[in-house]
Design a protein around this motif. Structure first.
Motif, PDB file in Angstrom:
ATOM      1  N   GLU A 227       0.884  -1.295  -0.145  1.00 50.95           N
ATOM      2  CA  GLU A 227      -0.251   0.242   0.074  1.00 50.95           C
ATOM      3  C   GLU A 227       0.777   1.556   0.332  1.00 50.95           C
ATOM      4  N   PRO A 228       0.293   2.569  -1.226  1.00 50.79           N
ATOM      5  CA  PRO A 228       1.127   3.899  -0.212  1.00 50.79           C
ATOM      6  C   PRO A 228       1.681   3.416   1.311  1.00 50.79           C
ATOM      7  N   GLY A 229       2.446   4.294   0.698  1.00 48.49           N
ATOM      8  CA  GLY A 229       3.165   4.314   2.800  1.00 48.49           C
ATOM      9  C   GLY A 229       4.114   3.428   3.154  1.00 48.49           C
ATOM     10  N   ASP A 230       3.610   2.430   2.568  1.00 44.23           N
ATOM     11  CA  ASP A 230       4.699   1.166   3.071  1.00 44.23           C
ATOM     12  C   ASP A 230       6.413   1.334   2.660  1.00 44.23           C
ATOM     13  N   VAL A 231       7.025   0.401   3.470  1.00 45.87           N
ATOM     14  CA  VAL A 231       8.599   1.245   2.995  1.00 45.87           C
ATOM     15  C   VAL A 231       8.966  -0.447   3.800  1.00 45.87           C
ATOM     16  N   ILE A 232      10.676  -0.302   2.713  1.00 46.42           N
ATOM     17  CA  ILE A 232      10.884  -1.615   2.490  1.00 46.42           C
ATOM     18  C   ILE A 232      12.662  -1.370   2.706  1.00 46.42           C
ATOM     19  N   LEU A 233      12.849  -2.393   3.472  1.00 48.28           N
ATOM     20  CA  LEU A 233      14.623  -1.308   3.790  1.00 48.28           C
ATOM     21  C   LEU A 233      15.565  -2.668   3.377  1.00 48.28           C
ATOM     22  N   THR A 234      16.069  -2.379   2.583  1.00 43.97           N
ATOM     23  CA  THR A 234      16.515  -3.507   1.067  1.00 43.97           C
ATOM     24  C   THR A 234      17.618  -4.402   1.814  1.00 43.97           C
ATOM     25  N   GLY A 235      18.311  -4.035   3.203  1.00 41.02           N
ATOM     26  CA  GLY A 235      19.451  -5.256   3.968  1.00 41.02           C
ATOM     27  C   GLY A 235      21.029  -3.988   3.823  1.00 41.02           C
ATOM     28  N   THR A 236      21.487  -4.676   4.478  1.00 39.87           N
ATOM     29  CA  THR A 236      22.549  -4.239   4.708  1.00 39.87           C
ATOM     30  C   THR A 236      23.802  -4.735   4.232  1.00 39.87           C
ATOM     31  N   PRO A 237      25.093  -3.414   3.651  1.00 44.36           N
ATOM     32  CA  PRO A 237      26.433  -4.304   3.325  1.00 44.36           C
ATOM     33  C   PRO A 237      27.094  -5.059   4.796  1.00 44.36           C
ATOM     34  N   SER A 238      27.903  -5.768   4.409  1.00 47.29           N
ATOM     35  CA  SER A 238      29.139  -5.959   5.538  1.00 47.29           C
ATOM     36  C   SER A 238      29.931  -4.836   6.275  1.00 47.29           C
ATOM     37  N   GLY A 239      30.347  -5.478   6.986  1.00 44.08           N
ATOM     38  CA  GLY A 239      31.099  -4.034   8.193  1.00 44.08           C
ATOM     39  C   GLY A 239      29.943  -3.998   9.133  1.00 44.08           C
ATOM     40  N   VAL A 240      29.172  -4.771   9.980  1.00 45.73           N
ATOM     41  CA  VAL A 240      28.190  -4.468  10.709  1.00 45.73           C
ATOM     42  C   VAL A 240      28.789  -4.932  12.315  1.00 45.73           C
ATOM     43  N   GLY A 241      28.925  -3.832  12.966  1.00 44.26           N
ATOM     44  CA  GLY A 241      29.190  -4.318  14.654  1.00 44.26           C
ATOM     45  C   GLY A 241      29.737  -5.001  15.096  1.00 44.26           C
ATOM     46  N   PHE A 242      28.779  -6.710  14.512  1.00 39.72           N
ATOM     47  CA  PHE A 242      28.838  -7.767  15.507  1.00 39.72           C
ATOM     48  C   PHE A 242      29.512  -8.540  15.122  1.00 39.72           C
ATOM     49  N   ARG A 243      29.885  -8.333  13.045  1.00 45.37           N
ATOM     50  CA  ARG A 243      30.580  -9.740  13.301  1.00 45.37           C
ATOM     51  C   ARG A 243      31.978  -8.851  13.011  1.00 45.37           C
ATOM     52  N   ARG A 244      32.830  -7.652  13.578  1.00 50.47           N
ATOM     53  CA  ARG A 244      33.901  -7.014  13.837  1.00 50.47           C
ATOM     54  C   ARG A 244      34.811  -8.146  14.551  1.00 50.47           C
ATOM     55  N   ASP A 245      36.305  -8.007  14.401  1.00 54.30           N
ATOM     56  CA  ASP A 245      36.780  -8.539  15.830  1.00 54.30           C
ATOM     57  C   ASP A 245      37.911  -7.673  16.272  1.00 54.30           C
ATOM     58  N   PRO A 246      37.499  -6.390  17.088  1.00 55.47           N
ATOM     59  CA  PRO A 246      36.683  -6.492  17.809  1.00 55.47           C
ATOM     60  C   PRO A 246      35.461  -6.078  17.865  1.00 55.47           C
ATOM     61  N   GLN A 247      34.457  -6.651  18.540  1.00 52.63           N
ATOM     62  CA  GLN A 247      33.258  -6.336  17.809  1.00 52.63           C
ATOM     63  C   GLN A 247      32.828  -4.527  18.482  1.00 52.63           C
ATOM     64  N   VAL A 248      32.108  -3.830  17.600  1.00 50.65           N
ATOM     65  CA  VAL A 248      31.939  -2.498  17.813  1.00 50.65           C
ATOM     66  C   VAL A 248      30.423  -2.231  17.874  1.00 50.65           C
ATOM     67  N   PHE A 249      29.887  -2.036  19.323  1.00 54.74           N
ATOM     68  CA  PHE A 249      28.178  -1.441  19.515  1.00 54.74           C
ATOM     69  C   PHE A 249      28.246   0.204  19.587  1.00 54.74           C
ATOM     70  N   LEU A 250      26.441   0.230  19.622  1.00 51.46           N
ATOM     71  CA  LEU A 250      26.657   1.602  19.820  1.00 51.46           C
ATOM     72  C   LEU A 250      26.625   1.634  21.381  1.00 51.46           C
ATOM     73  N   THR A 251      26.958   3.179  21.434  1.00 51.44           N
ATOM     74  CA  THR A 251      27.257   3.519  22.980  1.00 51.44           C
ATOM     75  C   THR A 251      27.103   4.811  23.022  1.00 51.44           C
ATOM     76  N   ASP A 252      26.501   5.396  24.476  1.00 50.93           N
ATOM     77  CA  ASP A 252      26.262   6.662  25.237  1.00 50.93           C
ATOM     78  C   ASP A 252      26.513   7.567  24.245  1.00 50.93           C
ATOM     79  N   GLY A 253      26.640   8.676  23.205  1.00 52.17           N
ATOM     80  CA  GLY A 253      27.278   9.897  23.253  1.00 52.17           C
ATOM     81  C   GLY A 253      27.972   9.634  21.230  1.00 52.17           C
ATOM     82  N   ASP A 254      27.426   8.481  20.976  1.00 54.03           N
ATOM     83  CA  ASP A 254      27.883   8.547  19.964  1.00 54.03           C
ATOM     84  C   ASP A 254      27.499   9.446  18.438  1.00 54.03           C
TER      85      ASP A 254
END
Length: 274
Positions: A227-254
């Motif tokens: 329907e009009p106004g629906d949204v499709i998020l098409t996926g993310t490329p590589s480099g997400v924090g969970f798969r990094r070594d060491p892992q990277v996560f969002l923190t207060d103030g970023d």
């Protein structure tokens, strides 16, 4: 053309056409919602006097979408870093309207999660409804494109084989800053980048998507009417924090930024929930 949703000084939601950095409020259209159409957006009258976009309190570019479809594992390199098999059918999961925030809003870190991750994504906004849409007709149903940061609570995502509990947290998914109409960009040839505190952590191109925009529209509309106004998020490329070594996560103030060529920069701060 570019359009922004915003709240005026009286607290009223409005929609504006952006020209040379100025937002010209539309007459008779106040939101990208279920009543929108490509023709209505194109033909809407705009006030002659504009105000700087930077002075506006922006809203998510879509007002209360009826459906938000998210696509997982849609870039080969991300599939590889996730140690999964290449999908032959899009991996789909939902988000909800209450999850969305605007450009400039704070991404809220909930006290329950300690592994909050980022995901830079191209978002597609539907402008014409349809069911069982043929791939060749898919672009006729697109209102425009915008940017999303598919923020994910990884410690909740992997509690089960389903992902909703890690993806659908309120006040955590930025969408914006602007809606860009299809005549302005080719969704299959866009550079996409994510930065945290100025450091680049993701860099790719939408040309590397496994399932492109027409395929996603066709596939999703097979089982439900878009329907009009629906949204499709098409996926993310590589480099997400969970798969990094060491892992990277969002923190207060970023300060986090998703940039997509032709669409702009989606910028948000990160704060711990009070």
């Amino acid at each position: 053309m570019k359009y922004v949703s915003f709240r005026d000084a009286d607290g009223v939601a409005a929609l504006a056409r952006v020209e040379a950095g100025l937002a010209h409020r539309l007459v008779g259209l106040t939101a990208v919602d279920a009543a929108i159409s490509p023709e209505a957006l194109r033909d809407a009258e705009a006030e002659p006097v504009g105000v700087p976009v930077d002075d506006l309190r922006l809203l998510p570019v879509v007002s209360r979408p009826g459906k938000i479809f998210c696509v997982g594992l849609n870039y080969r390199a991300h599939v590889e870093e996730s140690n999964r098999e290449l999908p032959t059918y899009p991996v789909l999961f939902p988000k909800f309207a209450s999850n969305l925030i605007a450009h400039g809003d704070a991404i809220v870190l909930p006290p329950e999660s300690h592994k909050v991750d980022y995901e830079a994504e191209l978002a597609v906004v539907i402008g014409r409804g349809g069911r069982r849409i043929a791939r060749d007709d898919a672009f006729d149903h697109v209102l425009g494109y915008t940017i999303c940061n598919d923020v994910t609570m990884r410690d909740f995502q992997y509690k089960t084989h389903q992902w909703t509990q890690g993806k659908a947290w309120d006040d955590a998914t930025p969408l914006g800053p602007a809606l860009v109409t299809p005549d302005e960009v080719d969704p299959g040839k866009l550079d996409i980048t994510f930065r945290r505190n100025g450091v680049e952590l993701q860099s790719s191109t939408t040309a590397l998507m496994i399932f492109d925009v027409p395929e996603l529209i066709s596939t999703i509309s097979t089982f439900t009417r878009l329907e009009p106004g629906d949204v499709i998020l098409t996926g993310t490329p590589s480099g997400v924090g969970f798969r990094r070594d060491p892992q990277v996560f969002l923190t207060d103030g970023d300060v986090v930024e998703v940039e997509i060529s032709g669409l702009g920069v989606l910028r948000n701060t990160v704060r711990a929930e009070a």
